[in-house]
Design a protein around this motif. Structure first.
Motif, PDB file in Angstrom:
ATOM      1  N   GLY A 172       0.800  -1.219   0.000  1.00  0.00           N
ATOM      2  CA  GLY A 172       0.000   0.000   0.000  1.00  0.00           C
ATOM      3  C   GLY A 172       0.832   1.268   0.000  1.00  0.00           C
ATOM      4  O   GLY A 172       0.441   2.283   0.591  1.00  0.00           O
ATOM      5  N   LEU A 173       1.973   1.241  -0.673  1.00  0.00           N
ATOM      6  CA  LEU A 173       2.854   2.404  -0.745  1.00  0.00           C
ATOM      7  C   LEU A 173       2.735   3.135  -2.074  1.00  0.00           C
ATOM      8  O   LEU A 173       3.347   4.183  -2.261  1.00  0.00           O
ATOM      9  CB  LEU A 173       4.311   1.976  -0.533  1.00  0.00           C
ATOM     10  N   LEU A 174       1.923   2.607  -3.001  1.00  0.00           N
ATOM     11  CA  LEU A 174       1.690   3.274  -4.275  1.00  0.00           C
ATOM     12  C   LEU A 174       0.273   3.847  -4.289  1.00  0.00           C
ATOM     13  O   LEU A 174       0.076   5.052  -4.317  1.00  0.00           O
ATOM     14  CB  LEU A 174       1.887   2.309  -5.441  1.00  0.00           C
ATOM     15  N   PHE A 175      -0.715   2.974  -4.260  1.00  0.00           N
ATOM     16  CA  PHE A 175      -2.100   3.414  -4.153  1.00  0.00           C
ATOM     17  C   PHE A 175      -2.412   3.566  -2.672  1.00  0.00           C
ATOM     18  O   PHE A 175      -2.597   2.576  -1.952  1.00  0.00           O
ATOM     19  CB  PHE A 175      -3.034   2.400  -4.815  1.00  0.00           C
ATOM     20  N   THR A 176      -2.435   4.799  -2.213  1.00  0.00           N
ATOM     21  CA  THR A 176      -2.544   5.045  -0.779  1.00  0.00           C
ATOM     22  C   THR A 176      -3.211   6.395  -0.528  1.00  0.00           C
ATOM     23  O   THR A 176      -3.160   7.287  -1.376  1.00  0.00           O
ATOM     24  CB  THR A 176      -1.151   5.030  -0.117  1.00  0.00           C
ATOM     25  N   THR A 177      -3.831   6.527   0.629  1.00  0.00           N
ATOM     26  CA  THR A 177      -4.372   7.827   1.037  1.00  0.00           C
ATOM     27  C   THR A 177      -3.470   8.488   2.068  1.00  0.00           C
ATOM     28  O   THR A 177      -3.722   9.622   2.469  1.00  0.00           O
ATOM     29  CB  THR A 177      -5.787   7.664   1.638  1.00  0.00           C
ATOM     30  N   ARG A 178      -2.425   7.777   2.473  1.00  0.00           N
ATOM     31  CA  ARG A 178      -1.478   8.345   3.434  1.00  0.00           C
ATOM     32  C   ARG A 178      -0.054   8.073   2.968  1.00  0.00           C
ATOM     33  O   ARG A 178       0.528   7.035   3.290  1.00  0.00           O
ATOM     34  CB  ARG A 178      -1.694   7.754   4.832  1.00  0.00           C
ATOM     35  N   PRO A 179       0.520   8.966   2.182  1.00  0.00           N
ATOM     36  CA  PRO A 179       1.880   8.765   1.681  1.00  0.00           C
ATOM     37  C   PRO A 179       2.885   8.616   2.810  1.00  0.00           C
ATOM     38  O   PRO A 179       2.772   9.292   3.838  1.00  0.00           O
ATOM     39  CB  PRO A 179       2.149  10.040   0.875  1.00  0.00           C
ATOM     40  N   PHE A 216       9.177   5.116   4.914  1.00  0.00           N
ATOM     41  CA  PHE A 216       9.505   4.290   3.755  1.00  0.00           C
ATOM     42  C   PHE A 216      10.742   3.442   4.057  1.00  0.00           C
ATOM     43  O   PHE A 216      10.784   2.246   3.752  1.00  0.00           O
ATOM     44  CB  PHE A 216       9.752   5.183   2.539  1.00  0.00           C
ATOM     45  N   LYS A 217      11.724   4.087   4.658  1.00  0.00           N
ATOM     46  CA  LYS A 217      12.962   3.376   5.018  1.00  0.00           C
ATOM     47  C   LYS A 217      12.680   2.240   5.988  1.00  0.00           C
ATOM     48  O   LYS A 217      13.214   1.128   5.847  1.00  0.00           O
ATOM     49  CB  LYS A 217      13.951   4.372   5.634  1.00  0.00           C
ATOM     50  N   LYS A 218      11.808   2.494   6.946  1.00  0.00           N
ATOM     51  CA  LYS A 218      11.462   1.468   7.931  1.00  0.00           C
ATOM     52  C   LYS A 218      10.729   0.306   7.270  1.00  0.00           C
ATOM     53  O   LYS A 218      10.935  -0.861   7.630  1.00  0.00           O
ATOM     54  CB  LYS A 218      10.599   2.077   9.035  1.00  0.00           C
ATOM     55  N   LYS A 219       9.877   0.597   6.302  1.00  0.00           N
ATOM     56  CA  LYS A 219       9.145  -0.454   5.599  1.00  0.00           C
ATOM     57  C   LYS A 219      10.090  -1.410   4.884  1.00  0.00           C
ATOM     58  O   LYS A 219       9.795  -2.593   4.717  1.00  0.00           O
ATOM     59  CB  LYS A 219       8.199   0.181   4.573  1.00  0.00           C
ATOM     60  N   LEU A 220      11.233  -0.876   4.436  1.00  0.00           N
ATOM     61  CA  LEU A 220      12.173  -1.689   3.670  1.00  0.00           C
ATOM     62  C   LEU A 220      13.097  -2.543   4.541  1.00  0.00           C
ATOM     63  O   LEU A 220      13.816  -3.393   4.011  1.00  0.00           O
ATOM     64  CB  LEU A 220      13.029  -0.790   2.768  1.00  0.00           C
ATOM     65  N   GLN A 221      13.077  -2.316   5.826  1.00  0.00           N
ATOM     66  CA  GLN A 221      13.952  -3.087   6.724  1.00  0.00           C
ATOM     67  C   GLN A 221      13.655  -4.583   6.618  1.00  0.00           C
ATOM     68  O   GLN A 221      12.499  -5.005   6.598  1.00  0.00           O
ATOM     69  CB  GLN A 221      13.774  -2.624   8.170  1.00  0.00           C
ATOM     70  N   ASP A 222      14.724  -5.353   6.511  1.00  0.00           N
ATOM     71  CA  ASP A 222      14.640  -6.820   6.475  1.00  0.00           C
ATOM     72  C   ASP A 222      13.880  -7.348   5.261  1.00  0.00           C
ATOM     73  O   ASP A 222      13.323  -8.452   5.304  1.00  0.00           O
ATOM     74  CB  ASP A 222      13.994  -7.361   7.757  1.00  0.00           C
ATOM     75  N   THR A 223      13.841  -6.580   4.174  1.00  0.00           N
ATOM     76  CA  THR A 223      13.180  -7.041   2.952  1.00  0.00           C
ATOM     77  C   THR A 223      14.174  -7.395   1.865  1.00  0.00           C
ATOM     78  O   THR A 223      13.801  -7.976   0.841  1.00  0.00           O
ATOM     79  CB  THR A 223      12.241  -5.952   2.395  1.00  0.00           C
ATOM     80  N   GLY A 224      15.448  -7.019   2.065  1.00  0.00           N
ATOM     81  CA  GLY A 224      16.435  -7.169   1.013  1.00  0.00           C
ATOM     82  C   GLY A 224      16.406  -6.027   0.024  1.00  0.00           C
ATOM     83  O   GLY A 224      17.123  -6.050  -0.983  1.00  0.00           O
TER      84      GLY A 224
END
Length: 427
Positions: free
Chosen positions: A131-138, A144-152
């Motif tokens: 939900g980081l592209l189609f979103t009502t809360r950018p 964003f950086k936190k979302k990418l943690q431990d994802t590679g």
């Protein structure tokens, strides 16, 4: 007349917002200061020759959004999305077929390219899934950086130059990096990456024509040559325009958000004037047999040449004459392609500022770099300090190019604040 919502701007994002709201049952008016739809997705004419004026290819408009809107854009279909040419010995054909595309890079010694591509596509898919592209809360940059943690995928918050250097030799960097990207997060490199760059038949103005036709089918009203002169109320109640007042409690602003500084006194750190230039060449003729061999083998694609980013749209579309678009050096491009222009038209930031009512003249409304990259235009996302006023143009998240995503997201934000059942949303 009273409307459920008013859209300021009939560019592609404004039209997407209008369609989205109309699909969900709202009575919508679009007001546009120019005399036609399209904004910077426009087709103009020189000496009876049609040409794409400010934008010239389509590649970032999500297929699922097109399907939701009920539109399809006529494009030139070919077996490749681009041709990268450094010199006669360094040519990469960017085939649509994955295996053939990867073979091209490996043939040039770029064996780690497939890994880079996979990572960029993985990030794009991750953004949709989370939900980081189609979103009502950018997301903010930190979110964003936190979302990418431990994802590679953490590398996409590192500088683009550092990341691409791990996968490609220096001479291939400019295929994926515009000059401003080097020190910006590699996220922006993935943002502009697409396996589906295409020439639009009739120029990019066709995108707006298709969207406007769909909006009209849904009952959307339009007022052209109409300037917004003010917004009344501590909450939105009425819009003042040069063609009379309009009653509405909801507005989506799809022009540059910098305009809100004057319109409602919104605090805003205005970016410096952009320095880009692009050119349209109008040769009397283009002889395909005289074109350099890497170009002549497939003319209907996007070229990265030693002289700049180039398209030859008139060789695959009836535009009434010959057209070459250039983001780079026009004279050097003319020599490289063996063409003699009858006329060269320059489009630049100052012209865009005047013609499109675009402060700073940035093609993306706001620069696609920090601090505007994630928090665009503010940390309020699609909301503004004035209740009932939303932002949904290219200056809103996720950003520029012809994507339609900011317009859609702003409309969905408005609908959610109305507590409507979003039966028309594809989310």
């Amino acid at each position: 007349m009273k409307y459920d919502a008013v859209i300021i701007g009939a560019g592609h994002n404004g039209l997407v917002s209008a369609i989205t709201l109309a699909k969900n049952g709202l009575k919508v008016l679009v007001v546009e200061s120019r005399d036609r739809e399209g904004g910077m997705a426009d087709t103009s004419t020189w000496n009876h020759v049609r040409y794409p004026r400010s934008s010239y290819v389509l590649g970032l408009f999500p297929k699922e959004l097109q399907d939701y809107l009920g539109v399809s854009f006529p494009t030139v279909e070919r077996d490749r999305n681009g041709t990268f040419i450094t010199d006669e010995k360094h040519v990469i054909r960017f085939f649509k077929d994955k295996e053939k595309r990867h073979e091209e890079f490996i043939r040039m010694g770029q064996r780690k390219y497939p890994e880079l591509e996979d990572k960029m596509l993985e990030l794009k898919n991750f953004m949709k899934k989370e939900g980081l592209l189609f979103t009502t809360r950018p997301p903010t940059k930190e979110e964003f950086k936190k979302k990418l943690q431990d994802t590679g995928l953490e590398m996409f918050m590192e500088p683009s130059k550092r990341v691409i250097s791990e996968f490609l030799d220096e001479e291939f960097h400019n295929y994926f990096l515009y000059p401003f990207m080097g020190s910006e997060p590699a996220y922006v490199m993935a943002y502009f990456f697409s396996l589906d760059w295409k020439i639009v038949k009739g120029g990019t103005g066709t995108v707006a024509k298709v969207l406007m036709k769909r909006a009209e089918e849904l009952g959307v009203h339009f007022k052209f040559s109409t300037h917004v002169t003010g917004i009344e109320g501590e909450e939105v109640k009425r819009i003042n325009t040069t063609n009379g007042d309009v009653e509405s409690r909801r507005i989506i602003m799809t022009g540059s958000p910098v305009l809100l500084k004057k319109m409602i006194g919104m605090k805003f750190n205005e970016p410096p004037v952009s320095r880009w230039r692009r050119y349209t060449l109008f040769p009397g003729e283009i002889k395909t047999g005289s074109l350099p061999s890497p170009v002549s083998e497939e003319v209907c694609t996007l070229f990265t040449l030693p002289t700049g980013e180039v398209t030859l749209p008139s060789l695959c579309d009836d535009l009434g004459g010959h057209v070459v678009t250039v983001m780079g050096d026009p004279e050097a491009t003319s020599q490289y392609l063996n063409v003699k222009p009858l006329h060269i038209e320059e489009m630049n930031a100052r012209k865009a500022e005047a013609e499109y009512n675009l402060p700073s003249g940035d093609l993306n409304h706001l620069p696609m770099r920090c601090p505007y990259l994630f928090e665009r235009p503010t940390n309020m996302g699609y909301l503004t300090p004035l209740k009932g006023l939303y932002v949904g143009g290219s200056g809103a998240y996720p950003g520029g190019q012809i994507t339609g995503v900011p317009g859609y997201n702003a409309a969905i934000t408005l609908l959610k604040e109305m507590n409507l059942n979003l039966g028309g949303s594809f989310k």
